[in-house]
Design an enzyme around this catalytic site. Sequence first.
Site, PDB file in Angstrom:
ATOM      1  N   HIS A 101      27.871  13.712 -38.287  1.00 23.87           N
ATOM      2  CA  HIS A 101      27.563  13.302 -36.908  1.00 23.87           C
ATOM      3  C   HIS A 101      27.929  11.835 -36.691  1.00 23.87           C
ATOM      4  CE1 HIS A 101      24.990  13.213 -33.200  1.00 23.87           C
ATOM      5  NE2 HIS A 101      24.809  11.970 -33.571  1.00 23.87           N
ATOM      6  N   GLU A 102      27.522  10.981 -37.626  1.00 26.93           N
ATOM      7  CA  GLU A 102      27.806   9.551 -37.480  1.00 26.93           C
ATOM      8  C   GLU A 102      29.286   9.239 -37.726  1.00 26.93           C
ATOM      9  OE1 GLU A 102      25.649   7.692 -36.164  1.00 26.93           O
ATOM     10  OE2 GLU A 102      24.039   9.154 -36.311  1.00 26.93           O
ATOM     11  N   HIS A 105      31.284   9.654 -34.648  1.00 22.88           N
ATOM     12  CA  HIS A 105      31.129   8.468 -33.795  1.00 22.88           C
ATOM     13  C   HIS A 105      32.086   7.365 -34.247  1.00 22.88           C
ATOM     14  CE1 HIS A 105      27.766   9.781 -31.479  1.00 22.88           C
ATOM     15  NE2 HIS A 105      26.872   9.747 -32.445  1.00 22.88           N
ATOM     16  N   ASP A 112      27.089  10.790 -28.296  1.00 20.59           N
ATOM     17  CA  ASP A 112      25.976  11.736 -28.396  1.00 20.59           C
ATOM     18  C   ASP A 112      25.949  12.699 -27.216  1.00 20.59           C
ATOM     19  OD1 ASP A 112      24.871  10.965 -30.812  1.00 20.59           O
ATOM     20  OD2 ASP A 112      23.669   9.380 -29.918  1.00 20.59           O
TER      21      ASP A 112
END
Length: 879
Positions: A101-102, A105, A112
Amino acid sequence: MITEASFYLFNATKRRVFFRNVQILVPATWTDHNYSRVRQESYDKANVIVAEQSEEHGDDPYTLQHRGCGQEGRYIHFTPSFLLNDELAAGYGARGRVFVHEWAHLRWGVFDEYNNDKPFYVNGRNEIQVTRCSSDITGVFVCEKGLCPHEDCIISKIFREGCTFLYNSTQNATGSIMFMPSLPSVVEFCNESTHNQEAPNLQNQVCSLRSTWDVITASSDLNHSLPVHGVGLPAPPTFSLLQAGDRVVCLVIDVSRKMAEGDRLLRLQQAAELYLMQVVEAHTFVGIVTFDSKGEIRASLQQIYSDDDRKLLVSYLPTAVSTDAETNICAGVKKGFEVVEERNGRADGSVLILVTSGADEHIANCLLTSMNSGSTIHSMALGSSAARKVGELSRLTGGLKFFIPDKFTSNGMTEAFVRISSGTGDIFQQSLQVESVCETVQPQHQLADTMTVDSAVGNDTLFLVTWQTGGPPEIALLDPSGRKYNTGDFIINLAFRTASLKIPGTAKHGHWTYTLNNTHHSPQALKVTVASRASSLAMSPATLEAFVERDSTYFPQPVIIYANVRKGLHPILNATVVATVEPEAGDPVVLQLLDGGAGADVIRNDGIYSRYFSSFAVSGSYSLTVHVRHSPSTSTLALPVPGNHAMYVPGYITNDNIQMNAPKNLGHRPVKERWGFSRVSSGGSFSVLGVPDGPHPDMFPPCKITDLEAMKVEDDVVLSWTAPGEDFDQGQTTSYEIRMSRSLWNIRDDFDNAILVNSSELVPQHAGTRETFTFSPKLVTHELDHELAEDAQEPYIVYVALRAMDRSSLRSAVSNIALVSMSLPPNSSPVVSRDDLILKGVLTTVGLIAILCLIMVVAHCIFNRKKRPSRKENETKFL
């Protein structure tokens, strides 16, 4: 965590991407000696930072993203508690999934898909929905007494205290990783078919309603990549554990004839003295090399233990230029490598600080050697002729590059030397520049000002005064308690024209006042520099990091200037941040940087202040310095840290039972700084090519509007956004073009043919001002009325976007797309959700069946009572 993430990422990217090599830089204090030595790796270049976080901000994993959609961020941050505490990690999901998830980014610039500030919304079918992606992910409202209908939790569009929304632990939906990777079923990113374009989240706002998979596949990592053949998983990543050894630095200084121009040597002496006496950390090994057409070692490596060691190194600085006009940068760099290799036979992990004023056509001869050396080269180019070629050495070795204009009124060289810290991440050992002032003062006139030593700094505080000619000015320095220091208290170096005062112990916190009186018979530039270290290990000092998006551009492409203002790892809000840009020729340009989430700034209140810069006077190099001041009367830290976090899940619904995770630590707000603070930092340099000579036509349009919002008020739509400028985010634009459509694709892919909204009465405000505009979709044009004619009683979505136009008819890019649900007439009740529709349908059906059964029972009873008459009578009655 990373091994698990590699396999998860491989499947999520449809067998395209995984991690092959990972380097972990461990602290210098760790005593295991099996670590490899660093080369050009350092803490401040890391993709992922593992560091303590002050307790008021909890343990949220997050990614610092300062750029727009599809562009790389700064770093991922994890706390040790997140990595070690399994109970804490349960609220975020498996660590490998959180890492993916990070990583998305950081690497691919997606955002998000949840929103804690807007946890629900009304969709185009007039249903109250929880902000999520995909919309197929299901859950229920929970209040103090357990499961409850949404009417008990949402009152006037606000969540009632004690209410929350819990997702079912078992789902059928497979996306999305940027929403909730902790769900076992979530194994992919939302794509065009599963993306929820209605959800009010950062992904939709920043990426104009594009799905995360659409953004990721457009990246250079996946754009031309094909899936790995077969069905097996890739090999696990290999890990290298690295550790920095002794810090080794060598100053490589040009002494060719060109250094005599523009007081270059004098300004170098003053800045290098400050570096050696104050900036470079204790226990560092330092050497000095000079060069013209050939290199010379002036000082072999000497370790710094005391001020006497520092003074000895200062004595080795060059005092005069040579008669040699030739500049051989490679000869100087080669000698520099000889010096740093004295320590352990290799240059790995060392630093060269290269200062030169000469152009060298043969610098390409040492580019490959430098790149493979393992050393980091920071370069300072004095004068325009050296700037571009020398900067290549820094780019290839991961170093900083600086351009120093030929102006004694510039303090750029001092600020460049202060910027070159160890890169270890140990902010408590780093020297921070608190003040930097330079003014031309007339004879018998004064430079007087007040500066602040805030409570987080004060150790090893140095006041440095420099002048241009003759003897020292009269100096008067007053500390907060009223104690006065005069010229006689300063150490005077007449050769370098410096006067320095080191405050013993911890400098008093508060306001210090200084006065410099120019006793010389002619005007001269007087400079004041104040540097200090942290006063206590218990409190992180405020820091400033200035940088640009790219170090070169071609006219008319602008440069984005950034300033990262933080206390520890946490953003500082409401600071006054001013950038000064100095070109090779012409006056400096002063620009205030903003953190409002508009224009060049992506996320509001994340501590990264930014602005477009397009005031290009000439082609060539530009130097950047940023000053930050903060008043004690304004709020300091954001709580929590804004930006993109791993989603904390309070609990789940499992087999119709509520299972709650440990409550999240919300922390507390720290005590405000009593005196405020100030910081100064060099942002290095950048180059601009292709600037036309003389006056040139306006080629700078207004910047893209990125924070357009739409809200339904009765039958009207109210738009709000931050005004762009005449030139990007500066000045005042001329007009707006607002268009809408019921089709997302129409307005996103064919904006010019979407329905035009009459905004002729809207007068644009100055850049940075909040604009509002109200219109009625049904009254805009007959075209929309015609679209709605057949289903006027049904709810529908209106998509709205706009762009700005300046006086030269230059148009901005189309804004982010806002959507608003135009719901049923006021007397209609909103439908809650698809699940509630199903529930109501089931209840209605069950009710009808029950009524039918009751009628049949009653009929049966009546029939039995009438059985007693004769059969013949019954037959007659039936007939």
